[in-house]
Write a protein that holds these residues in place. Sequence first.
Motif, short mmCIF file in Angstrom:
data_model
loop_
_atom_site.label_atom_id
_atom_site.label_comp_id
_atom_site.label_asym_id
_atom_site.label_seq_id
_atom_site.Cartn_x
_atom_site.Cartn_y
_atom_site.Cartn_z
N ASP A 370 0.82 -1.21 0.00
CA ASP A 370 0.00 0.00 0.00
C ASP A 370 0.86 1.27 0.00
O ASP A 370 0.56 2.24 -0.68
CB ASP A 370 -0.92 0.01 1.24
N VAL A 371 1.94 1.23 0.76
CA VAL A 371 2.76 2.43 0.93
C VAL A 371 3.33 2.88 -0.41
O VAL A 371 3.37 4.07 -0.73
CB VAL A 371 3.89 2.15 1.94
N TYR A 372 3.73 1.93 -1.26
CA TYR A 372 4.25 2.27 -2.58
C TYR A 372 3.23 3.07 -3.37
O TYR A 372 3.55 4.06 -4.03
CB TYR A 372 4.62 0.99 -3.34
N PHE A 373 1.98 2.66 -3.27
CA PHE A 373 0.95 3.32 -4.08
C PHE A 373 0.47 4.62 -3.44
O PHE A 373 -0.07 5.47 -4.13
CB PHE A 373 -0.18 2.35 -4.40
N TYR A 374 0.70 4.77 -2.08
CA TYR A 374 0.46 6.09 -1.50
C TYR A 374 1.39 7.09 -2.17
O TYR A 374 0.99 8.18 -2.56
CB TYR A 374 0.74 6.10 0.01
N GLU A 375 2.64 6.65 -2.32
CA GLU A 375 3.65 7.50 -2.93
C GLU A 375 3.30 7.81 -4.40
O GLU A 375 3.36 8.94 -4.84
CB GLU A 375 5.03 6.81 -2.83
N ALA A 376 2.87 6.71 -5.12
CA ALA A 376 2.51 6.90 -6.53
C ALA A 376 1.34 7.87 -6.65
O ALA A 376 1.33 8.75 -7.50
CB ALA A 376 2.15 5.54 -7.16
N GLY A 377 0.36 7.71 -5.75
CA GLY A 377 -0.82 8.57 -5.76
C GLY A 377 -0.44 10.01 -5.47
O GLY A 377 -0.96 10.95 -6.09
N LYS A 378 0.46 10.19 -4.50
CA LYS A 378 0.91 11.53 -4.13
C LYS A 378 1.58 12.20 -5.33
O LYS A 378 1.34 13.38 -5.60
CB LYS A 378 1.88 11.40 -2.95
N TYR A 425 -8.25 16.76 -0.49
CA TYR A 425 -7.12 16.65 0.42
C TYR A 425 -6.20 15.52 0.00
O TYR A 425 -6.67 14.52 -0.55
CB TYR A 425 -7.58 16.42 1.86
N LEU A 426 -4.93 15.67 0.27
CA LEU A 426 -3.96 14.64 -0.11
C LEU A 426 -4.27 13.32 0.57
O LEU A 426 -4.11 12.26 -0.03
CB LEU A 426 -2.54 15.12 0.28
N GLY A 427 -4.74 13.40 1.80
CA GLY A 427 -5.09 12.16 2.52
C GLY A 427 -6.11 11.34 1.75
O GLY A 427 -6.06 10.10 1.73
N GLU A 428 -7.02 12.03 1.09
CA GLU A 428 -8.02 11.32 0.30
C GLU A 428 -7.38 10.66 -0.92
O GLU A 428 -7.80 9.61 -1.36
CB GLU A 428 -9.11 12.30 -0.14
N THR A 429 -6.35 11.31 -1.46
CA THR A 429 -5.62 10.70 -2.57
C THR A 429 -4.99 9.38 -2.14
O THR A 429 -5.07 8.38 -2.85
CB THR A 429 -4.51 11.64 -3.08
N PHE A 430 -4.39 9.39 -0.94
CA PHE A 430 -3.81 8.13 -0.43
C PHE A 430 -4.85 7.02 -0.40
O PHE A 430 -4.64 5.92 -0.90
CB PHE A 430 -3.24 8.34 0.99
N VAL A 431 -5.96 7.35 0.21
CA VAL A 431 -7.02 6.32 0.39
C VAL A 431 -7.52 5.82 -0.96
O VAL A 431 -7.65 4.62 -1.20
CB VAL A 431 -8.18 6.89 1.22
#
Lengths: 593, 373
Positions: A370-378, A425-431
Amino acid sequence: MLTEKTHPEKIILISYIIVVGFLILLMRLWQLQILQGEEYRKIAESNRLRIIGVPAPRGIIFDRNGIPLVKNAPYFCASLIPGEFNAASVPSLARVLNMPEEELARKIQKKGLSPFSPVRVKEGLSFKEVSFIEARRSDFPGLIMEIEVSRDYIYGGTGAHVVGYLGKLSPGQSKDPEFRDVPPEAFIGQWGIEKLYDKKLRGIAGQRMIEVDALGRELRLIKENPPVKGEDLSLSIDIALQNEAEKAFDGRTGALVALQPDTGEILGLVSSPSFNPNMFATGISNADWASLSQDKKLPMLNRAVQSQYPPGSTFKIVMAIAALEEGVLNDSTTVDCRGGISYGKWSFGCWRKTGHNTVSLHRALVESCDVYFYEAGKRLGIDRIHDYATRFGLGMETGIQLAAEKKGLIPNSRWKMEAKKSPWYLGETFVNSIGQGYVSTTPLQMAVMMSAVSSGGNIFKPLILKDSKPELIKNAGVKPGTLDIVKDYLRGVVNEPGGTGWIAKSAVTTIGGKTGTAQVVGIRRDSKFLAEQFRDHAWFVAFAPVEKPEIAMAVLVEHGGHGGSAAAPIAKKAIEAYMLSAEKKKELLNVQN
Amino acid sequence: MFRIDRRLIQNFDWITFATIICIALIGIMSIFSATRSPAESVQSPLFMKQVIWLFIGLAGLAVVMSFDYIWLSRISIPLFTMGVILLVIVLFAGKTGMGAQRWLSLGPVVFQPSEFFKLIFIIMVAHYLAYLRGPIDMSMMLRLFFVFVFFPFILLFKQPDLGTAVVIMVIFFSMLLSRGLHRRVIVLLVLLGIVSLPFVGNIMWTGLKDYQKNRLIAFLDPEADPSGIGYHINQSKVAIGSGEFLGKGFLKGTQGPFRFLPERHTEFIFSVFAEEWGFVGSAFLMSLYLLLIMRGLDTARKAKDEFGRMLALGITFMFCVYFFVNVGMTLGIMPVVGIPLPFMSYGGTALLSNFISAGVLINIRTRRFTLFY
């Protein structure tokens, strides 16, 4: 007149009286035969002649390998011609028909009908009942037996959401000009293919003009207008795949859609639990209908097209393609996964709390980090994610005609502003990057996406008839190289050590895919400890063979837990069934019959 | 008395004879058509039975022809007594059929005594009227009524054979009228009839069986319930009307053989014939009956004595009443009283009795010259 003997004159007077009487009879005869003769001849003809509708056999529905899915079955009905029926025998007839007297009396007394047009009194009689009634028919003038064409669905509930079922014309439909030629008591398609292609399947009802006696017995055929059989249809569905898939669901709720990547033909479409269309084919009882419509598992809902779920980690396929295409990362970019990230006061965890350590895109997909794709999403931002998801057909109707489909939702910042009146919000991008939050899709959309990824980005309209002309809606417009990389990584998900989809590894063919575990509630906890309705939805999207894809599919098991353990085995079984030779498929199905 | 006289052949009433044979053959043909089974090729045996009865009828006619009708006058009292006794026996030992007790079994033969009683009754009344002098006054009429009509009427009414009961009543008064009544008696009878009609009607009504009541209701309003009691009349009108001018052709009728028409070979045989032969055929058939009746009246006019005159009138009235009531019923202008059409309708006893009656008519005409022997 005061005579002793009978005078000849008196006899002559008597003969005049008789002649007058004779002339009255003759005038009456003239009135009946000459003046009203035509009218009476018509009545005599309608006494003698009866026109009986002969239902047309419906077209047979086959699967893509020519295996019939339905049979036509006779549907016996008892009807009464009120004008010929003696109302005094209502009680005895009610006994023979095994129905309440009041119900029979009420049916006969329907107003506004010609006394010589038959009224249905009982339907869906069994062979046993038919022979019982037939033996006693001579006691009840005006009682006739009628036959309609109904269906026998050979595989019962298997494919019921695709094939559909027959039903009587509803009051609304009987006013519709489309059904003008349909006899009021006939069955028409009310669901699925039976409804969608009813006009083709229906055929043209014939007529028989017969001569009958006063008891309604057929004496002679006067004229016959034979019915025209409806057109046969070959579905794109593979019943072997369908059957294996439904068995694999084993009563769990969920859906499966399998597509042919090069054409968009639907190879299988499961919505579980299903219903038995044979219940409708014999005229569904009120109790059966109540239990179907009030079932909490909603068997009448076509989950494949009418239910939307967060796609979970299966959404990472879109994320990976978007990131590669946009160049925000490449296949050697690595991210350090420590089991989660923190953003302001919020923290976003990886499903593996111990973390994946340093992961590349390859391992991030294989292990579903998941963390990899949080970064990709960001790095991408929500609007570019939205763009790519939309390119692959998510968040929009696929164009399937089988049932009214849901659109799903792919959010972007504008949508947030319009719908929620607040900025993104960026947090929503992560989710949303890991397929949670606002994003939702139907299983059919996910299958279309998988199909497009496996076949060079082509988005086809899902088709249900075999050999229909493929309808290309659009191409996702991404570089073939990108798709090849992602496909290779998806092969790894199933076939490499540590891959989340390892259960789907097959000895028959090379399967590529992606697991997904979509959260139902915002608590990250092991599903085993949650009540069923709070457990995660299990996803698996797959395609096979990886080298030259022939099938792409999406599987969803509601509250199934992990995608790898709940959904992947179903996909594997369905794909393997599809890969069987035609003979093997028939063998497989015959064993079950 | 049984020797065949040359003059017997010379003066034989060929016209009456030919007419009844003609009607009887048309009747057999119509019975064949009415009872044919429309689906199978198997034919109903009924018409063959009627053919056999026709021969029996001819034999009966020959027997009646063989002696002078004067003999009937001589044996009228024992004959009448026997007739009444038979009616009593029927009432207590008769066979029941269709809600009525009309049949009597004599070994293998089943017959309806009431069929013969009509003729016996006419012979009796004719015998008595022939010996009366002067016009009939009130007391005489009442005596005649109670002696000859009252008990048979009650017996027939109880069977019940309403048709025959009413017919003998009608014949009785017709014969009295022809014989000559005091004008006072006629006026009184008419007044009495008008005044007592509601009472008699009421008594009759309560005494009627359900099927008889239904028939009367149906006559008054046949359209009221097409599948119920008015059904007979409506289907008969449909059968006759649908024949139109030339008819549907022999064996082409549908109302009878397909059983839309009830009592198709008995009471409604005329409808079956009219459907197949149309207006032309029906008018011809009716003309045959008119010829028979006119010939009967002419025979009465030419009879050599008062007994022969009264007897011929009585028999002619009988045919006349049957013809008008039956055909009127099938045409829907008379109530359904269930009396057959003479010489046409299926029924052995009736055919024999009609042939014997016609035989008496022929006998009277053949022996019309006083100096016969």
